[in-house]
Design a protein around this motif. Structure first.
Motif: not given
Length: 732
Positions: A314-335
């Motif tokens: 339901s969060d509509q995340v199409h891709e994710a990646a991690i560097h260090g302690d940061t999780l990056y998320l490409a999401s289409a939920k709000s845009r």
């Protein structure tokens, strides 16, 4: 990227005039007969007739014999087409000179890549820092497989000393994953199987082992489907594969994890980013959005790890990646076009609601933009985070500094679409390849220290002069008034008098975008004075997730309407006429073109269906069928059934109807779309048709789903397609 299991064109006037007599001849020289045995059933208030259900099932000897006879019949007819020899000669010339480099990876000063020539399935190569290149694995050298081995995927270890290679020995995409020593090129003795060809090895940062997604034993597959109930295992180098522990599992049984449950029709995966203490777990399937969970790497390598799931479907995340302690998320939920979020994983209570947007984007900037190319959206390198952003089909790269968060738009060496964009968290910079509709690919490695793009020396040369061809970007207006992008490849001197034969290509599933691609085999069609156009229909991702949803599931008919409106638009602009326009698509695009054939049979001249999905009502009876539920819907549910029935081209064939000429192709080793879908559709269409035009099935005994084919095989197939269209589409 979502798995494609989910999942990857001057007429000869005289010859064409002679060929116009072919449909009439086909009426008296009938294809091999087909028996019927109607099965009638009531499903959710609908009465369905299925006279060719006998074709279904694996190892169906009667169907295989029937299909072989159909292929033999079609081969004789194709070989008799007047323009075939000319197309074979022309396409062979451009195919035999082609040398394609793909799947490049840069590791510790070495460049790994696959080199593909006209007659080969791709050779795994390595280039040393000094520039010397050598072969690591030529699948043609493998014995005992009849020469049909191919490399579907590979993954170098973090230090570049080893490489894990997915080797398909039979064209089915079911592979044996073997580890090679890079220095010697010899197998290390580490091997696991069976592994679906899309899934590569996910190495541990120290290179001591890797995680891999293994297919279930036959007795443990739900409904006998080979793509269900997969499990994620950990292999330590030098240990017996039989002892590899199960870390995650789809479905029920040994290896399931209560903190990270996966449906039986999904695929588990884990990656171990270098320079991070976190592992990223993925719940993948044939839909754009995926689930993502995290745990410590020290725990992830053990069965029963406690996972923290951050992103649900339901969060509509199409891709994710991690560097260090940061999780990056490409999401289409709000845009709808996507936004890039960052979440601090060091906070034990952090949820996706705590993620912040870190990449400013303009209204027409696309972050969510899938294609069948080797591209990431979010690519963490050692020095910075790199992100691919598209605008009007042209790709650009943004660099985000890990410490400051500063965003920099990097200057692109040329304007085009990315067919390669890849970064490795052990290396600085990234690899990039750009190409256009008429421009061959050029590739670089970005050096962030010098802030320059350095050529990989693998720029693809054009096999012929296509300077006479240009691409026109315009729009069509669909039935409901929606404006849909349309790309038209044509000669610069083309007269807009409707005289040209045209091919219209579409796809419209999984949110995949049709992006600029250099295809000499298709450009040869245009070079002769024809037109090749691409309709960017709904169901794709050209205008974000909303565009995908607009042609998905119950909206599938919208993509069909877009596709057919493209035929009218080509006529309105003067490029062609409906009777001179042929439609082409395949795989899940079979829903698009099949819908056009059965619902709008008089609005175009011919159709080419390549390994098409045509009978989704029977989705659950087909291998890889359950995997498609996220995109197509579930035929076992009352709320989904009406829309699935509506998109089922086989069930929508109407008796006593004049249908256009149709050429269907099928690979007998196809593990993605069951060949019986092609057989059932062709037989029923032929029985219902009153036009007398051909419905032919082209078979490839050694072919699969056509994901990775040699240039020679592609040239042979399109020579058949063009000769067929020459015969069926009227000349000026």
């Amino acid at each position: 990227m979502p798995s494609m299991l989910r999942g990857r064109f001057s007429p000869y006037v005289a010859l064409a005039a002679c060929a116009l007599a072919l449909p009439a001849a086909a009426q008296t020289d009938a294809p091999p007969p087909t028996r019927t045995a109607d099965v009638t059933e009531q499903l959710f208030g609908h009465t369905l007739h299925d006279p060719y259900r006998w074709m279904e099932g694996e190892h169906n000897a009667e169907f295989q014999h029937w299909l072989a006879a159909q292929g033999d019949y079609t081969r004789v007819r194709l070989d008799a087409l007047p323009s075939l020899k000319g197309w074979q000669e022309d396409l062979q010339k451009v195919g035999e000179t082609a040398v394609v480099h793909r799947a490049q990876r840069y590791v510790h000063g070495m460049l790994f890549f696959i080199r593909q020539t006209a007659d080969g399935n791709g050779t795994l190569m390595v280039r040393a820092a000094g520039g010397a290149e050598r072969v690591l694995l030529d699948p043609a050298s493998l014995t005992g497989d009849g020469g049909h081995a191919s490399i579907t995927n590979y993954s170098p270890s973090p230090d570049g000393s080893k490489v894990a290679v997915d080797i398909d020995h039979g064209g089915t995409e079911v592979t044996r994953l073997e580890v090679l020593d890079v220095r010697s090129g010899k197998p290390t003795g580490d091997a696991v199987e069976p592994v679906w060809g899309e899934f590569n090895a996910d190495w541990l940062p120290d290179g001591s082992g890797f995680a891999y997604t293994q297919m279930a034993p036959p007795a443990q597959r739900t409904g006998g489907d080979p793509l269900q109930d997969m499990r994620l295992r950990m292999h330590r180098l030098g240990t017996p594969a039989a002892r590899d522990p199960i870390l995650l599992r789809a479905g029920k049984g040994e290896g399931t994890n209560a903190s990270f449950m996966l449906p039986s029709n999904h695929f588990p995966d884990i990656v171990f980013p270098a320079g991070s203490r976190w592992a990223l777990g993925m719940d993948q399937s044939a839909q754009a959005e995926q689930r993502y969970c995290v745990t410590l790497q020290t725990d992830a390598v053990k069965p029963g790890a406690k996972w923290r799931c951050i992103a649900e479907l339901s969060d509509q995340v199409h891709e994710a990646a991690i560097h260090g302690d940061t999780l990056y998320l490409a999401s289409a939920k709000s845009r709808s076009n996507g936004e890039l979020l960052a979440l601090d994983l060091s906070r034990p209570d952090a949820t996706i609601k705590d993620a912040r947007s870190i990449l400013p984007l303009q209204d027409d900037d696309m972050l969510i933009n899938f294609s069948l190319n080797d591209t990431q959206m979010v690519a963490p390198a050692r020095d910075a985070l790199y992100v691919k952003v598209s605008r009007n089909g042209i790709d650009g790269i943004r660099r985000i500094d890990y410490r400051s968060g500063q965003v920099q738009a990097l200057p692109m060496p040329l304007s085009g679409g990315a067919s390669l964009f890849h970064a490795d968290d052990n290396e600085d910079g990234f690899l990039l390849e750009l190409r256009g509709w008429t421009t061959p690919p050029k590739s670089w490695r970005y050096d962030p220290a010098a802030r320059v793009m350095r050529s990989l020396g693998q720029d693809e040369a054009s096999p012929a002069d296509y300077s006479m061809i240009e691409a026109t970007e315009t729009e069509l207006v669909s039935k409901d008034g929606t404006h849909v992008p349309l790309t038209i490849l044509h000669r610069k001197d083309a007269k807009l008098d409707g005289s040209h034969r045209a091919i219209l290509f579409g796809y419209g599933s999984y949110g995949l975008s049709l992006v600029p691609s250099f295809k000499p085999v298709r450009l040869e069609w245009v070079k002769r004075g024809n037109v090749f156009a691409y309709a960017h229909v709904r169901g794709g991702g050209e205008k974000g997730e909303a565009w995908h949803a607009g042609g998905k599931g119950p909206n599938k008919h919208k993509g069909v309407e877009d596709f057919v409106a493209g035929v009218a638009r080509l006529s309105e602009l003067g490029y062609s006429r409906p009777q001179r326009t042929g439609l082409i698509s395949g795989s899940a695009g079979g829903l698009l073109i099949g819908g056009a054939v059965v619902n709008y049979p008089s609005q175009f001249g011919a159709a080419i269906i390549l390994v098409g999905m045509l009978n989704p009502v029977r989705l659950m009876q087909a291998p890889n069928g359950a995997n498609q539920i996220g995109e197509m819907g579930d035929p076992r549910k009352a709320e989904d059934f009406p829309s699935i029935l509506a998109m089922d081209a086989y069930q929508q064939i109407r008796p006593h109807t004049a249908y256009p000429a149709v050429l269907l192709s099928v690979g007998l080793n196809d593990s993605r779309v069951a060949p019986w879908q092609t057989g059932k559709f062709a037989a029923r269409l032929r029985a219902a048709d009153t036009s007398g035009r051909p419905v032919w099935i082209r078979t490839d005994v050694n072919g699969g789903h056509g994901i990775q084919v040699s240039a020679g095989s592609e040239a042979a197939e399109f020579a058949d397609i063009y000769a067929f269209l020459d015969a069926q589409l009227p000349a000026p």
